[in-house]
Design an enzyme around this catalytic site. Sequence first.
Site, mmCIF file in Angstrom:
data_model
loop_
_atom_site.group_PDB
_atom_site.id
_atom_site.type_symbol
_atom_site.label_atom_id
_atom_site.label_comp_id
_atom_site.label_asym_id
_atom_site.label_seq_id
_atom_site.Cartn_x
_atom_site.Cartn_y
_atom_site.Cartn_z
ATOM 1 N N LEU A 1 50.610 21.269 58.541
ATOM 2 C CA LEU A 1 49.195 21.461 58.220
ATOM 3 C C LEU A 1 48.718 22.912 58.198
ATOM 4 O O LEU A 1 47.603 23.180 57.767
ATOM 5 C CB LEU A 1 48.331 20.639 59.188
ATOM 6 C CG LEU A 1 48.520 19.118 59.080
ATOM 7 C CD1 LEU A 1 47.588 18.395 60.038
ATOM 8 C CD2 LEU A 1 48.292 18.636 57.657
ATOM 9 N N ASP B 1 48.426 23.888 48.535
ATOM 10 C CA ASP B 1 48.774 22.917 47.483
ATOM 11 C C ASP B 1 48.695 23.497 46.079
ATOM 12 O O ASP B 1 48.208 22.847 45.149
ATOM 13 C CB ASP B 1 47.831 21.686 47.571
ATOM 14 C CG ASP B 1 47.897 21.034 48.941
ATOM 15 O OD1 ASP B 1 48.986 20.990 49.534
ATOM 16 O OD2 ASP B 1 46.838 20.577 49.428
ATOM 17 N N GLY C 1 56.388 12.363 61.242
ATOM 18 C CA GLY C 1 57.720 12.783 60.842
ATOM 19 C C GLY C 1 58.573 11.738 60.157
ATOM 20 O O GLY C 1 59.797 11.817 60.206
ATOM 21 N N SER C 2 57.945 10.776 59.452
ATOM 22 C CA SER C 2 58.797 9.782 58.777
ATOM 23 C C SER C 2 59.608 10.442 57.660
ATOM 24 O O SER C 2 60.763 10.079 57.428
ATOM 25 C CB SER C 2 57.966 8.611 58.240
ATOM 26 O OG SER C 2 57.222 8.991 57.110
ATOM 27 N N GLU D 1 57.721 8.992 48.582
ATOM 28 C CA GLU D 1 58.191 10.228 49.233
ATOM 29 C C GLU D 1 59.598 10.037 49.780
ATOM 30 O O GLU D 1 60.471 10.883 49.596
ATOM 31 C CB GLU D 1 57.230 10.617 50.360
ATOM 32 C CG GLU D 1 55.871 11.031 49.839
ATOM 33 C CD GLU D 1 54.905 11.470 50.920
ATOM 34 O OE1 GLU D 1 54.000 12.234 50.595
ATOM 35 O OE2 GLU D 1 55.050 11.050 52.083
ATOM 36 N N ILE E 1 51.004 28.715 55.039
ATOM 37 C CA ILE E 1 52.178 29.571 55.255
ATOM 38 C C ILE E 1 51.770 31.025 55.017
ATOM 39 O O ILE E 1 51.228 31.359 53.952
ATOM 40 C CB ILE E 1 53.325 29.174 54.297
ATOM 41 C CG1 ILE E 1 53.690 27.695 54.484
ATOM 42 C CG2 ILE E 1 54.546 30.059 54.515
ATOM 43 C CD1 ILE E 1 54.192 27.317 55.859
ATOM 44 N N HIS F 1 53.169 16.758 48.553
ATOM 45 C CA HIS F 1 51.749 16.412 48.672
ATOM 46 C C HIS F 1 51.557 14.958 48.205
ATOM 47 O O HIS F 1 52.105 14.570 47.170
ATOM 48 C CB HIS F 1 50.908 17.361 47.814
ATOM 49 C CG HIS F 1 49.449 17.150 47.994
ATOM 50 N ND1 HIS F 1 48.759 17.585 49.111
ATOM 51 C CD2 HIS F 1 48.537 16.506 47.218
ATOM 52 C CE1 HIS F 1 47.496 17.223 49.010
ATOM 53 N NE2 HIS F 1 47.331 16.570 47.874
ATOM 54 N N ASN G 1 56.881 22.106 49.372
ATOM 55 C CA ASN G 1 55.968 21.199 50.069
ATOM 56 C C ASN G 1 55.886 19.882 49.309
ATOM 57 O O ASN G 1 56.114 19.841 48.105
ATOM 58 C CB ASN G 1 54.570 21.830 50.141
ATOM 59 C CG ASN G 1 53.574 20.956 50.871
ATOM 60 O OD1 ASN G 1 53.895 20.341 51.908
ATOM 61 N ND2 ASN G 1 52.357 20.870 50.348
HETATM 62 C C1 GRF Z 1 53.209 12.872 53.834
HETATM 63 O O1 GRF Z 1 52.416 11.915 53.203
HETATM 64 C C2 GRF Z 1 53.225 14.162 53.031
HETATM 65 O O2 GRF Z 1 52.991 13.984 51.684
HETATM 66 C C3 GRF Z 1 52.085 14.936 53.620
HETATM 67 O O3 GRF Z 1 52.087 14.603 54.992
HETATM 68 C C4 GRF Z 1 52.625 13.299 55.166
HETATM 69 C C5 GRF Z 1 53.638 13.372 56.264
HETATM 70 O O4 GRF Z 1 54.048 12.088 56.649
HETATM 71 N N1 GRF Z 1 52.198 16.342 53.307
HETATM 72 P P1 GRF Z 1 55.181 11.900 57.739
HETATM 73 O O5 GRF Z 1 54.735 12.603 58.999
HETATM 74 O O6 GRF Z 1 56.436 12.485 57.193
HETATM 75 O O7 GRF Z 1 55.271 10.419 57.914
#
Ligand code: GRF
Length: 202
Positions: free
Chosen positions: A97, A157, A25-26, A186, A100, A116, A114
Amino acid sequence: MTYLQTKQTVQNKHTNVAIFASGKGSNTQNIINYFKNSTSVKIVLVVSNNLSAGVLDIAQKENIPTLVIIKNKFNEDGYRSELYYYDIGLIVLAGFLWKIPVVLIRSYPGRIINIHPALLPKFGGKGMYGDFVHKAVIANNEKQSGITIHLVDEFYDHGKIIFQVKCLIDRKDNASTLGKKIHKLEHSHYPLVIEKIIRDMD
Ligand code: GRF
């Protein structure tokens, strides 16, 4: 009933966002931080399929309600009543994961996005997440990777690409160092793209 039909009856000034995540969840933490003082965007719900996901601890610490979902019900009704209850205007997937279900995609047309960790359409699809993506990118001798933010449709995706940004891959990079570069991208871009989507939506 679609989100737009609900919105006509509930005249809110701000847009309520639900974040769906399965892991650490970063990105979720970063999005929560970014919108903390926003008057136009509120993160009102964190949804996870994984009871031990770090993202649920983050939500709890931030006093954001959580919803842990189970697969049968998710595929059957998409937890739409729960999402309508929170008057959700945008669903943001951040490391979620499960696929949907169509029932949810139809109820939130153009309102599920989403992120990716690669440059789609390459290196996407079922099983392509986290280090699996970065390993595949490096094994393919790519000179660059990046992030893709896209609308969600019924395929993994696959929906319309909204935003991409690239980074260079060093010869010394491995899945872990590339993963760090990608997370940085991100964190810098996802909140801004969410903000823009919401601005353009209303
Ligand atoms: C991210 O790299 C995102 O692109 C992918 O899952 C990862 C989630 O990372 N879909 P975090 O849990 O938010 O750190």
